[in-house]
Design an enzyme around this catalytic site. Sequence first.
Site, PDB file in Angstrom:
ATOM      1  N   ARG A  43       0.835  -1.215   0.000  1.00  0.00           N
ATOM      2  CA  ARG A  43       0.000   0.000   0.000  1.00  0.00           C
ATOM      3  C   ARG A  43       0.869   1.264   0.000  1.00  0.00           C
ATOM      4  O   ARG A  43       0.548   2.261  -0.615  1.00  0.00           O
ATOM      5  CB  ARG A  43      -0.911  -0.079   1.233  1.00  0.00           C
ATOM      6  N   HIS A  97     -20.736  12.436  -0.426  1.00  0.00           N
ATOM      7  CA  HIS A  97     -21.223  11.237   0.265  1.00  0.00           C
ATOM      8  C   HIS A  97     -22.741  11.187   0.146  1.00  0.00           C
ATOM      9  O   HIS A  97     -23.412  12.202   0.368  1.00  0.00           O
ATOM     10  CB  HIS A  97     -20.801  11.260   1.741  1.00  0.00           C
TER      11      HIS A  97
HETATM   12  C1  GRF Z   1     -22.020   8.265  -5.480  1.00  0.00           C
HETATM   13  O1  GRF Z   1     -23.185   7.808  -4.868  1.00  0.00           O
HETATM   14  C2  GRF Z   1     -21.190   9.016  -4.490  1.00  0.00           C
HETATM   15  O2  GRF Z   1     -21.927   9.734  -3.567  1.00  0.00           O
HETATM   16  C3  GRF Z   1     -20.446   7.912  -3.797  1.00  0.00           C
HETATM   17  O3  GRF Z   1     -20.156   6.983  -4.819  1.00  0.00           O
HETATM   18  C4  GRF Z   1     -21.112   7.109  -5.867  1.00  0.00           C
HETATM   19  C5  GRF Z   1     -20.365   7.358  -7.145  1.00  0.00           C
HETATM   20  O4  GRF Z   1     -21.189   7.316  -8.274  1.00  0.00           O
HETATM   21  N1  GRF Z   1     -19.335   8.432  -3.069  1.00  0.00           N
HETATM   22  P1  GRF Z   1     -20.633   7.781  -9.686  1.00  0.00           P
HETATM   23  O5  GRF Z   1     -19.395   6.967  -9.995  1.00  0.00           O
HETATM   24  O6  GRF Z   1     -20.334   9.253  -9.627  1.00  0.00           O
HETATM   25  O7  GRF Z   1     -21.726   7.470 -10.659  1.00  0.00           O
END
Ligand code: GRF
Length: 197
Positions: free
Chosen positions: A66, A110
């Site tokens: 990592r 998020h």
């Molecule tokens: C979204 O729901 C975001 O909030 C989360 O991961 C997902 C990503 O979706 N962190 P995308 O790849 O932008 O379609």
Amino acid sequence: MLRIGVMVSGGGTNLQSIMDNIDSGAITGAEIAVVISNNPGAYALERARNHGIEAVCISPKSFSDREAFNETLLEKVNEYHLDLIVLAGFLVRIPPKMIEKYRNRIINIHPSLIPSFCGVGCYGLKVHEAALKRGVKVTGATVHFVDEGMDSGPIILQKAVEVKPGDTPEILQRRVMEEAEWKILPKAIQMIADGEI
Ligand code: GRF
């Protein structure tokens, strides 16, 4: 011009919303300099290339440990002289050295109203499963700065979304994206480009 690096792992609909908002002029004073993924199969990489944006994959699987991956990731990010790093569905823990170097310059989206349904292990569909299991009537999305914790940095924007009877995690995920994520992430970028934050 604010130079943005977008970090992704999956489909890239949030990346798409940023690109669309730049194209339409809803975001001004910002450009995407690079899109970086940990996952070679991420459709987000294709979205970036289709848009003429440099797209790079750095997979942890190509490294012996990592630490080596983290170092290469940070070196790659540094190459682009970024003003802002946007985590748009990036499922890799950001190396502490990167957080330190780019403090208050990394934001994350998020898919819940933090502090609900967040933290270690709460990502993707699991967030919406947990919200439905708890029976909340309102959920939403949050844009926040990234610090050393998990979903614990200062909150920039939030938007609420109604939970409806009969929702499945997939249906709720889609509504949260459409009504909240694709709106507040570009808005937060504009606010940062405008120096409002
Ligand atoms: C979204 O729901 C975001 O909030 C989360 O991961 C997902 C990503 O979706 N962190 P995308 O790849 O932008 O379609």
